[in-house]
Design an enzyme around this catalytic site. Structure first.
Site, PDB file in Angstrom:
ATOM      1  N   ARG A   1      -3.923   0.272  11.356  1.00 11.93           N
ATOM      2  CA  ARG A   1      -4.542  -0.321  12.535  1.00 11.93           C
ATOM      3  C   ARG A   1      -4.700   0.751  13.614  1.00 11.93           C
ATOM      4  O   ARG A   1      -3.793   1.568  13.826  1.00 11.93           O
ATOM      5  CB  ARG A   1      -3.696  -1.488  13.097  1.00 11.93           C
ATOM      6  CG  ARG A   1      -3.768  -2.770  12.278  1.00 11.93           C
ATOM      7  CD  ARG A   1      -5.140  -3.424  12.401  1.00 11.93           C
ATOM      8  NE  ARG A   1      -5.270  -4.646  11.609  1.00 11.93           N
ATOM      9  CZ  ARG A   1      -5.747  -4.715  10.383  1.00 11.93           C
ATOM     10  NH1 ARG A   1      -6.112  -3.596   9.769  1.00 11.93           N
ATOM     11  NH2 ARG A   1      -5.852  -5.863   9.754  1.00 11.93           N
TER      12      ARG A   1
ATOM     13  N   HIS B   1     -13.936   1.732   8.844  1.00 13.67           N
ATOM     14  CA  HIS B   1     -13.064   0.647   8.362  1.00 13.67           C
ATOM     15  C   HIS B   1     -13.485   0.163   6.970  1.00 13.67           C
ATOM     16  O   HIS B   1     -13.794  -1.009   6.764  1.00 13.67           O
ATOM     17  CB  HIS B   1     -13.061  -0.522   9.350  1.00 13.67           C
ATOM     18  CG  HIS B   1     -11.867  -1.425   9.179  1.00 13.67           C
ATOM     19  ND1 HIS B   1     -11.721  -2.611   9.845  1.00 13.67           N
ATOM     20  CD2 HIS B   1     -10.763  -1.307   8.388  1.00 13.67           C
ATOM     21  CE1 HIS B   1     -10.582  -3.185   9.503  1.00 13.67           C
ATOM     22  NE2 HIS B   1      -9.986  -2.402   8.620  1.00 13.67           N
TER      23      HIS B   1
ATOM     24  N   ALA C   1     -10.774  -1.520   2.506  1.00 17.43           N
ATOM     25  CA  ALA C   1     -10.797  -2.587   1.497  1.00 17.43           C
ATOM     26  C   ALA C   1     -12.201  -2.870   0.986  1.00 17.43           C
ATOM     27  O   ALA C   1     -12.424  -3.877   0.314  1.00 17.43           O
ATOM     28  CB  ALA C   1     -10.195  -3.865   2.085  1.00 17.43           C
TER      29      ALA C   1
ATOM     30  N   GLU D   1     -14.017   6.086  20.545  1.00 19.66           N
ATOM     31  CA  GLU D   1     -14.773   6.797  21.572  1.00 19.66           C
ATOM     32  C   GLU D   1     -13.949   7.938  22.157  1.00 19.66           C
ATOM     33  O   GLU D   1     -14.474   9.000  22.480  1.00 19.66           O
ATOM     34  CB  GLU D   1     -15.183   5.820  22.684  1.00 19.66           C
ATOM     35  CG  GLU D   1     -16.247   4.812  22.269  1.00 19.66           C
ATOM     36  CD  GLU D   1     -16.694   3.952  23.435  1.00 19.66           C
ATOM     37  OE1 GLU D   1     -16.364   4.305  24.589  1.00 19.66           O
ATOM     38  OE2 GLU D   1     -17.364   2.927  23.200  1.00 19.66           O
TER      39      GLU D   1
ATOM     40  N   ASP E   1      11.200   2.818   5.796  1.00 20.63           N
ATOM     41  CA  ASP E   1      10.889   1.395   5.984  1.00 20.63           C
ATOM     42  C   ASP E   1      12.192   0.612   5.980  1.00 20.63           C
ATOM     43  O   ASP E   1      12.752   0.310   4.918  1.00 20.63           O
ATOM     44  CB  ASP E   1       9.967   0.890   4.876  1.00 20.63           C
ATOM     45  CG  ASP E   1       9.423  -0.508   5.180  1.00 20.63           C
ATOM     46  OD1 ASP E   1      10.045  -1.231   5.981  1.00 20.63           O
ATOM     47  OD2 ASP E   1       8.378  -0.877   4.614  1.00 20.63           O
TER      48      ASP E   1
ATOM     49  N   ASP F   1      -9.476   5.295   9.563  1.00 23.79           N
ATOM     50  CA  ASP F   1     -10.464   4.278   9.178  1.00 23.79           C
ATOM     51  C   ASP F   1     -10.996   3.545  10.405  1.00 23.79           C
ATOM     52  O   ASP F   1     -11.663   2.514  10.262  1.00 23.79           O
ATOM     53  CB  ASP F   1      -9.817   3.286   8.203  1.00 23.79           C
ATOM     54  CG  ASP F   1     -10.815   2.723   7.191  1.00 23.79           C
ATOM     55  OD1 ASP F   1     -11.916   3.287   7.067  1.00 23.79           O
ATOM     56  OD2 ASP F   1     -10.489   1.731   6.521  1.00 23.79           O
TER      57      ASP F   1
ATOM     58  N   ILE G   1       0.829  -1.205   0.000  1.00 19.57           N
ATOM     59  CA  ILE G   1       0.000   0.000   0.000  1.00 19.57           C
ATOM     60  C   ILE G   1       0.862   1.253   0.000  1.00 19.57           C
ATOM     61  O   ILE G   1       0.646   2.181  -0.787  1.00 19.57           O
ATOM     62  CB  ILE G   1      -0.949   0.001   1.213  1.00 19.57           C
ATOM     63  CG1 ILE G   1      -1.911  -1.183   1.133  1.00 19.57           C
ATOM     64  CG2 ILE G   1      -1.720   1.314   1.293  1.00 19.57           C
ATOM     65  CD1 ILE G   1      -2.716  -1.414   2.395  1.00 19.57           C
TER      66      ILE G   1
END
Length: 388
Positions: free
Chosen positions: A227, A268, A271, A255, A163, A251, A144
């Site tokens: 995530r 979310h 995908a 709360e 990375d 995504d 991605i």
């Protein structure tokens, strides 16, 4: 006949690939040889004694008991790259949502005055900024991240990526214009947009915490389509309230952050495109079939990748603890049965090793029992004979 238990809705484009004379897709979990799932929270009780493989139509496996499967000698397969384009497009949309105040303007237009003249007077409240010429920082250059980087370059953005574990394939695919950073801090201190694309593990849990957020370029927009747990939400709330972070586009609704005007949350849907779901279904169907019929393993989170062409003879697939002298003991049992090894491939990953062996004659139940009795063997499987 192989039995497949399906959790969630898997695209028919993938399910139609299973030949009906070899695979049953309506099996109960108690007799399943394979499990296919998307977001179902798989429990050890869903995994029966007959289960040989788990296929996740997607990338993340947080909903799969991977350690339990590993102990049982069950490969967990996923589909990296199959939904990369869908997520990439949403990340780009997220940058526009955050930079052009689109959500705020939309809300105003749907709830605002009926006179068009008033809209003209108020539109200055929603002045934003363009992407062109801004710096995008990417934490993670996987399937991605690389796609986001290349598209951002075409939009006229400066792109900086970090990375330390980038694969050779992704290094080949990324634009040469993308600059390589040597640390996360180098990225976040220089970027107008920061997009996170790393897996969730013990090292990345709350990666963006109080300390790291303090080094962010003031006014940066943070994007998280990886995530939720990668960000310490309490620390982020403080950074948003203090104006260090201009906006969060995520995504993963929260709360803790709910109600903050600087937060744009999506349910979310990274995908959630027909194309991505079809790509994932096709990819995982082919992987599961190849494992069940040929023992080949591709894209596994807990097993090594092993792929060996079928030529002739019978094939054994053996999983064992990654300890010394295992191959010698396996070879001794096979040679003692007066079988010749035609081809063999052995690879390991952490504490497990996996071996494919093609032999020249029939493998009897007695041979299987002798192999299974070797200390350190997790499981032994005799694969179906290849059919033309």
């Amino acid at each position: 006949m192989f039995n497949v238990k399906i959790f969630n809705n898997i695209s028919d484009k993938g399910l139609s690939l299973f030949p009906t004379d070899k695979f049953s897709l309506s099996a109960p979990k108690e007799s399943a040889h394979a499990i296919l799932l998307r977001s179902h929270n798989l429990q050890p009780t869903d995994i029966s004694d007959t289960t040989l493989v788990v296929g996740r139509a997607g990338v993340g496996v947080n909903n799969v008991p991977v350690e339990y499967c590993t102990e049982r000698g069950i490969p967990v397969l996923n589909t990296p790259g199959a939904n990369a384009n869908a997520v990439k497009e949403l990340v780009l949309a997220g940058m526009l949502l955050g930079s052009r105040n689109i959500c705020q303007a939309w809300n105003y237009a749907t709830q605002g005055p009926s006179e068009s003249a008033q809209y003209e007077k108020d539109k200055s409240s929603f002045v934003g900024s363009e992407l062109h010429g801004k710096t995008l920082g990417l934490i993670g250059l996987g399937n991605i991240g690389v796609k986001v980087a290349n598209t951002a370059v075409h939009l006229g953005m400066h792109v900086l990526g970090y990375d330390p574990h980038i694969t050779a394939q992704n290094a080949w695919e990324i634009s040469s214009i993308v600059k390589r950073a040597t640390s996360i801090r180098q990225v976040i201190a220089a970027s107008d947009f920061i997009s996170i694309h790393v897996p969730l593990n013990d090292q990345t849990l709350h990666l963006f915490n109080d300390e790291l957020l303090g080094d962010v370029k003031p006014g940066a927009i943070l994007l998280n389509f990886a995530r939720a747990e990668l960000i310490d939400e309490v620390a982020l709330k403080k950074a948003l309230e203090q104006g260090i972070i201009r906006a969060l586009v995520t995504d993963f609704p929260s709360e803790t952050l709910q109600g903050l005007p600087q937060v744009i949350s999506l349910p979310h849907i990274g995908a959630s495109t027909l194309e991505a779901q079809e790509n994932c279904a096709v990819m995982i169907a082919n992987q599961v079939m190849d494992f069940l019929e040929n023992g080949n393993i591709t894209y596994s989170v807990n097993f090594p990748e092993v792929s060996m062409p079928r030529i002739s003879g019978q094939r054994l697939a053996i999983t064992n603890r990654n300890v010394p002298n295992m191959l010698a003991q396996i070879s001794t049992v096979i040679s003692s049965a007066e079988l010749n090894i035609i081809d063999m491939m052995n690879k390991s990953k952490k504490d497990l090793a996996y071996t494919l062996i093609d032999v020249n004659a029939e493998v009897t139940p007695e041979i299987i029992n002798k192999l299974s009795a070797i200390d350190g063997i997790v499981n032994v499987r005799l694969l179906p004979k290849e059919t033309s």
